[in-house]
Scaffold this active site. Structure first.
Site, PDB file in Angstrom:
ATOM      1  N   ASP A 110     -17.449   9.408 -19.221  1.00  0.00           N
ATOM      2  CA  ASP A 110     -18.481   8.639 -18.541  1.00  0.00           C
ATOM      3  C   ASP A 110     -18.255   7.141 -18.750  1.00  0.00           C
ATOM      4  OD1 ASP A 110     -20.757   8.190 -17.095  1.00  0.00           O
ATOM      5  OD2 ASP A 110     -22.160   8.907 -18.623  1.00  0.00           O
ATOM      6  N   ILE A 111     -18.374   6.360 -17.669  1.00  0.00           N
ATOM      7  CA  ILE A 111     -18.279   4.903 -17.734  1.00  0.00           C
ATOM      8  C   ILE A 111     -19.695   4.363 -17.580  1.00  0.00           C
ATOM      9  CG2 ILE A 111     -17.194   2.839 -16.796  1.00  0.00           C
ATOM     10  CD1 ILE A 111     -15.249   4.964 -17.952  1.00  0.00           C
TER      11      ILE A 111
ATOM     12  N   GLY B 106     -24.296   9.240 -17.119  1.00  0.00           N
ATOM     13  CA  GLY B 106     -24.284  10.177 -16.002  1.00  0.00           C
ATOM     14  C   GLY B 106     -23.706   9.568 -14.742  1.00  0.00           C
TER      15      GLY B 106
ATOM     16  N   GLY C  16     -24.380   3.503 -15.768  1.00  0.00           N
ATOM     17  CA  GLY C  16     -25.224   3.994 -16.853  1.00  0.00           C
ATOM     18  C   GLY C  16     -24.830   5.410 -17.176  1.00  0.00           C
TER      19      GLY C  16
ATOM     20  N   GLU D 112       0.833  -1.206   0.000  1.00  0.00           N
ATOM     21  CA  GLU D 112       0.000   0.000   0.000  1.00  0.00           C
ATOM     22  C   GLU D 112       0.864   1.252   0.000  1.00  0.00           C
ATOM     23  OE1 GLU D 112      -2.549   2.160  -0.687  1.00  0.00           O
ATOM     24  OE2 GLU D 112      -3.686   0.464   0.111  1.00  0.00           O
TER      25      GLU D 112
ATOM     26  N   ASP E  72     -23.224   7.484 -11.441  1.00  0.00           N
ATOM     27  CA  ASP E  72     -23.742   6.228 -10.910  1.00  0.00           C
ATOM     28  C   ASP E  72     -22.894   5.827  -9.709  1.00  0.00           C
ATOM     29  OD1 ASP E  72     -21.475   4.458 -11.924  1.00  0.00           O
ATOM     30  OD2 ASP E  72     -22.267   5.161 -13.836  1.00  0.00           O
TER      31      ASP E  72
ATOM     32  N   SER F  62      -7.292   1.780  -3.952  1.00  0.00           N
ATOM     33  CA  SER F  62      -6.103   2.379  -3.346  1.00  0.00           C
ATOM     34  C   SER F  62      -5.235   3.074  -4.381  1.00  0.00           C
ATOM     35  CB  SER F  62      -5.253   1.304  -2.665  1.00  0.00           C
ATOM     36  OG  SER F  62      -5.719   1.022  -1.382  1.00  0.00           O
TER      37      SER F  62
ATOM     38  N   ASP G 259       1.174   3.978  -3.193  1.00  0.00           N
ATOM     39  CA  ASP G 259       0.796   5.388  -3.051  1.00  0.00           C
ATOM     40  C   ASP G 259       1.950   6.314  -3.446  1.00  0.00           C
ATOM     41  OD1 ASP G 259      -1.655   4.538  -2.121  1.00  0.00           O
ATOM     42  OD2 ASP G 259      -1.153   4.814  -0.004  1.00  0.00           O
TER      43      ASP G 259
END
Length: 515
Positions: free
Chosen positions: A480-481, A494, A492, A242, A496, A437, A246
């Protein structure tokens, strides 16, 4: 004569684990007390959020307006010392007092019994208290939280390892900067903070990693909080991974920035103290990256409130706080739908995860969800935080089983699938790591670049990136995904509860530097 006492609101904590004994009365224990804001006030209002319509406050200015009243601070310090306890530190702007004393004395002072409990891994032990805390009536109206008497681990890291040979594909942070159209900048003149609740890094790993990218090794310093310190080489497949993830993501995206890694105990007190220490440091960081969290229902109300306040203070000083949204889908490793905290703080930028495929040229991204084989992006609707004004028009769904809604998580996203993960170097070996992460430092690195170009801090990004966005419509500057699910929620058009408003693209720089 019996002393008058008052229960501390929001302090209830459940007993969990196997009790193996009592804590000796003479064992030295530290705790953090959080005091009310001066004049009974609330957190700094949105008008002080940088990048919206205000100027960031300095730590001193924040203290003068929203910190602890000096009289309150003196009153509590005097009281604690009169009880034979040692005040380690008292900080008015962040409203914190760090106190130390024998376990028996602190237990009596805060109305609780402390036991020794075996942790789930069976190898280590923690202090545990259960039920509520109480304080003397003399302090009841001043003290809002007492943290750290219980030192069971509070948060989990949000990273997922993949064997390099098992990954379908993997990326360096520099390749992802290109995929996401990040503006050309190196972070010169900026400071970024990273919060870690375990693990450590060795400079030799950084030299090897950044040398492999053709970059000079960034300036990285460890800062100890509440007695914790940089401790590398202990857990290469866990906390060390971790920490290196980072640092290496941010360091690659902003190689000329000053990187401060704040190591704190994995307790509610350590987490709050690390955020406050980082936010009130000089110079003020452009961003704080947090890749640790836990389901909202696993926190006491007092610790959630104290941390949300600490993040709100950071934002009022111009800091953008990026937080991983979790790696266990919409359930957050529990039953039903839950969001992860502190990603659900309305003052944090919640960072969700995607699976990224660039094999056909143009990037193709879907929601990160491996079908229960190892992880999925967190996301959902907060059970404790109301929906913020800037999110009311984007279609956040109702809370599970209710007719009400709340703060929607995440806000944004980025590559998180370990099968399309990040190339890193941990404890002397190459690795590929995913999880949300990775997305928190990815966005922190982007923020540092934007702050360098803009010439001033950004603070809370949401009022800008959500501005004018309505249900089913994409946000300017973000891609957008629209495909995939994290369990209870489906992506969808917009916003989500899987990938928020989406992932960065080149236009995000124009959106966020134009304010």
């Amino acid at each position: 004569m019996t002393e008058s006492r008052q229960t501390l609101t929001g302090s209830f904590r459940r007993a969990v684990g196997t009790i193996v004994g009592s804590v000796p009365d003479d064992e030295v224990v530290q705790a953090t007390l959080v005091l009310r804001r001066r004049d009974g006030g609330t957190a700094p209002p949105p008008s002080f959020h940088a990048g919206v319509d205000g100027t960031p406050l300095t730590s001193d200015e924040l203290g003068a307006r929203y910190g602890a009243d000096p009289a309150d601070l003196e009153r509590v310090v005097t009281y604690l010392e009169s009880r034979g306890l040692h005040v380690v530190d008292a900080h008015g702007p962040s409203r914190r007092i760090r106190v130390e004393g024998p376990a028996g004395a602190l237990s009596a002072e805060f109305g609780t019994a402390v036991s020794r409990v075996r942790r789930e891994d069976g190898r280590r032990q923690s202090r545990m208290r259960s039920g509520t805390l109480s304080v003397s009536a003399e302090l009841a109206e001043v003290v809002t939280a007492v943290l750290g008497v219980d030192d069971r681990p509070q948060a989990l890291q949000r990273s997922v390892f993949a064997e390099p040979q098992a990954s379908a594909t993997s990326y360096t942070p520099l390749q992802l900067a290109e995929v996401y159209g990040m503006p050309d900048a190196d972070g010169a003149g900026q400071t970024v903070a990273i919060i870690e609740l375990g693990g450590g890094f060795a400079r030799s790993d950084l030299v090897t990693y950044f040398g492999g990218l053709g970059l000079a090794t960034p300036r990285v310093s460890a800062v100890g909080v509440d007695g914790a310190q940089n401790s590398p080489g202990q857990d290469p497949d866990g906390a060390d991974g971790e920490v290196l993830l980072d640092i290496e993501v941010i360091g690659a995206l902003a190689p000329e920035a000053e990187i401060l890694v704040y190591f704190a105990p994995n307790t509610d007190a350590g987490f709050v103290d690390a955020i406050s220490t980082a936010a009130h440091a000089t110079p003020t960081p452009a961003a704080i990256s947090i890749s640790w969290g836990q389901s909202e229902d696993q926190w006491t109300a007092q610790s959630r409130a104290a941390m949300d306040d600490a993040i709100a203070d950071a934002v009022s000083m111009g800091v953008t706080v990026t937080v991983a949204a979790g790696d266990n889908g919409s359930s957050d490793a529990g039953s039903g739908a839950h969001t992860d905290f502190p990603a659900s703080s309305p003052h944090a930028l919640g960072c969700g995860g995607t699976s990224l495929d660039t094999s056909r040229g143009a990037p193709v991204e879907t929601v990160w969800d491996d079908g229960g084989q190892g992880g999925a992006t967190g996301g959902g609707v907060s059970d404790v935080f109301p929906i913020p004004d800037w999110q009311t028009s984007v279609g956040v769904p109702e809370r599970s089983g209710t007719k009400t809604t709340g703060r929607g998580v995440p806000d944004v996203a980025g590559d998180a699938d370990p099968q399309t993960g990040y190339q890193v170097y941990v404890d002397g070996r190459a690795a590929v790591i995913g999880g949300t992460s990775a997305v928190a430092p990815l966005w922190a690195g982007l923020v540092v670049r934007l702050v360098q170009l803009r010439g001033s801090h950004l603070g809370l990004l949401q009022p800008v990136i959500y501005a004018g966005v309505t249900t089913g419509h994409a946000a300017p500057g973000l891609r957008d995904i629209t495909t995939g699910t994290n369990g209870a929620y489906r992506a969808g058009p917009g916003w989500d509860a899987c990938t928020g408003l989406g992932v960065p693209q080149a236009a995000v720089a124009q959106v966020l530097t134009a304010t």
